[in-house]
Design a protein around this motif. Structure first.
Motif, PDB file in Angstrom:
ATOM      1  N   ASP A  54      -3.816  14.520  19.445  1.00 64.28           N
ATOM      2  CA  ASP A  54      -4.173  14.161  20.522  1.00 64.28           C
ATOM      3  C   ASP A  54      -5.487  13.276  20.719  1.00 64.28           C
ATOM      4  O   ASP A  54      -6.437  13.732  21.399  1.00 64.28           O
ATOM      5  CB  ASP A  54      -4.404  15.265  21.661  1.00 64.28           C
ATOM      6  N   ASN A 108       0.016   6.068  13.553  1.00 63.05           N
ATOM      7  CA  ASN A 108       1.173   6.603  14.214  1.00 63.05           C
ATOM      8  C   ASN A 108       0.965   7.610  15.079  1.00 63.05           C
ATOM      9  O   ASN A 108       1.497   7.717  16.030  1.00 63.05           O
ATOM     10  CB  ASN A 108       2.191   6.773  12.974  1.00 63.05           C
ATOM     11  N   GLU A 109       0.150   8.747  14.454  1.00 68.50           N
ATOM     12  CA  GLU A 109      -0.070   9.948  15.260  1.00 68.50           C
ATOM     13  C   GLU A 109      -0.889   9.461  16.671  1.00 68.50           C
ATOM     14  O   GLU A 109      -0.608  10.104  17.604  1.00 68.50           O
ATOM     15  CB  GLU A 109      -0.927  10.929  14.615  1.00 68.50           C
ATOM     16  N   ARG A 112       1.388   8.071  18.977  1.00 69.21           N
ATOM     17  CA  ARG A 112       2.298   9.017  19.695  1.00 69.21           C
ATOM     18  C   ARG A 112       1.504   9.905  20.940  1.00 69.21           C
ATOM     19  O   ARG A 112       2.097  10.412  21.830  1.00 69.21           O
ATOM     20  CB  ARG A 112       2.922   9.988  18.638  1.00 69.21           C
ATOM     21  N   SER A 113       0.196   9.943  20.455  1.00 73.69           N
ATOM     22  CA  SER A 113      -0.588  10.349  21.772  1.00 73.69           C
ATOM     23  C   SER A 113      -0.615   9.780  22.976  1.00 73.69           C
ATOM     24  O   SER A 113      -0.784  10.332  24.040  1.00 73.69           O
ATOM     25  CB  SER A 113      -2.042  10.920  21.155  1.00 73.69           C
ATOM     26  N   GLY A 115       2.048   8.184  23.707  1.00 74.60           N
ATOM     27  CA  GLY A 115       3.587   8.114  24.227  1.00 74.60           C
ATOM     28  C   GLY A 115       4.530   7.006  23.716  1.00 74.60           C
ATOM     29  O   GLY A 115       5.533   6.732  24.017  1.00 74.60           O
ATOM     30  N   VAL A 116       3.833   6.410  22.310  1.00 78.51           N
ATOM     31  CA  VAL A 116       4.500   5.327  21.629  1.00 78.51           C
ATOM     32  C   VAL A 116       4.959   6.013  20.355  1.00 78.51           C
ATOM     33  O   VAL A 116       4.467   6.408  19.453  1.00 78.51           O
ATOM     34  CB  VAL A 116       3.546   4.363  21.527  1.00 78.51           C
ATOM     35  N   GLU A 117       6.410   6.329  20.399  1.00 78.35           N
ATOM     36  CA  GLU A 117       7.183   6.865  19.303  1.00 78.35           C
ATOM     37  C   GLU A 117       7.666   5.854  18.288  1.00 78.35           C
ATOM     38  O   GLU A 117       7.860   4.671  18.373  1.00 78.35           O
ATOM     39  CB  GLU A 117       8.287   7.751  19.966  1.00 78.35           C
ATOM     40  N   GLY A 118       7.791   6.432  17.098  1.00 71.38           N
ATOM     41  CA  GLY A 118       8.567   5.498  15.962  1.00 71.38           C
ATOM     42  C   GLY A 118       7.500   4.572  15.469  1.00 71.38           C
ATOM     43  O   GLY A 118       8.223   3.705  14.679  1.00 71.38           O
ATOM     44  N   SER A 120       5.497   2.592  12.616  1.00 65.87           N
ATOM     45  CA  SER A 120       5.541   2.682  11.091  1.00 65.87           C
ATOM     46  C   SER A 120       4.881   1.370  10.550  1.00 65.87           C
ATOM     47  O   SER A 120       5.082   0.177  11.121  1.00 65.87           O
ATOM     48  CB  SER A 120       7.127   2.572  10.668  1.00 65.87           C
ATOM     49  N   THR A 127       6.462  -1.857  17.599  1.00 63.80           N
ATOM     50  CA  THR A 127       5.888  -0.933  18.480  1.00 63.80           C
ATOM     51  C   THR A 127       4.383  -1.605  19.303  1.00 63.80           C
ATOM     52  O   THR A 127       3.662  -1.064  19.751  1.00 63.80           O
ATOM     53  CB  THR A 127       5.259   0.266  17.755  1.00 63.80           C
TER      54      THR A 127
END
Length: 249
Positions: A54, A108-109, A112-113, A115-118, A120, A127
């Motif tokens: 987070d 990438n983590e 993701r925190s 809200g952006v997934e995938g 790479s 992204t």
């Protein structure tokens, strides 16, 4: 050794570990309640983002902490520079020649925190637009404008990574301040101040006389550490391991 009448709480690398950071803030508040001080200061040593779950929440909490009653100084770590680099130039790798989205860097983590997934490193542009929309401007502004490279108090210099022993304190290279390991870590001479730093994880906080290493690898399943410095006295605060402070051995 002196701290100009201040009691300093210096916190090591957080790396998206929001719960550990919350525990540390509570432990500092409890320490001050049990042993009040007229002039306390909290210093965060950088690397608020990447690898942990987070990063966005850590920045939210850190920014809010700056508005509280306890004075806070936040330093900028190498990982903290990467979100803006990615937004400005999504294919740029930078130091250490790994893309921010490489799993070893942990960008990438961070995405993701938000809200952006995938995300790479194999397709960094894919992204980019979502990241630009998701990362709040005030997070980027906090890192760029509020976070400092160094903070000097009395006989102590606080910095993310360290300093180059061959350069004077007032003339250090920015990359060294956020990236250096050698020849800083192996230097046994006087730096001109006791350097309190993170960046290079250690099993336990280490006091080498000329430097104090505070990054104890919270994001690698270990714990977040804080050193409490008053003049020559250095104590530990590690709420994930024990209650209250303990003397640094």
């Amino acid at each position: 050794m002196h701290t100009k009448g201040q009691r300093i709480y210096a916190i090591g690398d957080i790396h998206g570990c929001r719960d550990a950071f919350a525990q540390m803030r509570a432990a500092i508040a409890a320490d001050l309640a049990a042993d009040p001080h007229a002039n306390p200061l909290a210093i965060t040593l950088g690397d608020y983002v990447d690898r942990g779950a987070d990063s966005a929440g850590v920045l939210d909490d850190l920014i809010a902490w700056h508005s509280g009653p306890l004075p806070v100084v936040s330093l900028r770590g190498n990982h903290d520079t990467y979100p803006e680099i990615y937004l400005n130039s999504p294919q740029t790798t930078g130091l250490p020649h790994l893309h921010w989205l490489d799993p070893r860097m942990g960008g990438n983590e961070t995405l993701r925190s938000y809200g952006v997934e995938g995300a790479s490193a194999d397709a960094p542009i894919a992204t980019h637009r979502a990241a630009a929309a998701a990362i709040p401007e005030h997070h980027l502004r906090f890192i760029a404008e509020t976070c400092r490279l160094t903070h000097h108090v009395g006989d102590y210099l606080f910095v993310h990574a360290g300093i180059h022993p061959d350069a004077p304190l007032h003339d250090q290279d920015e990359n060294d301040l956020i990236w250096i390991r050698e020849p800083f870590l192996s230097h046994r001479g006087d730096f001109g101040a006791t350097v309190v730093h993170g960046h290079t994880p250690v099993q336990d906080v280490e006091h080498h006389g000329n430097r104090i290493a505070v990054d104890t690898g919270a994001v690698f399943g270990r714990f977040l550490s804080c050193v409490i410095i008053e003049d020559a006295s250095v104590n530990l605060l590690q709420p994930q391991r024990q209650a209250g402070r303990s003397a640094l051995r």
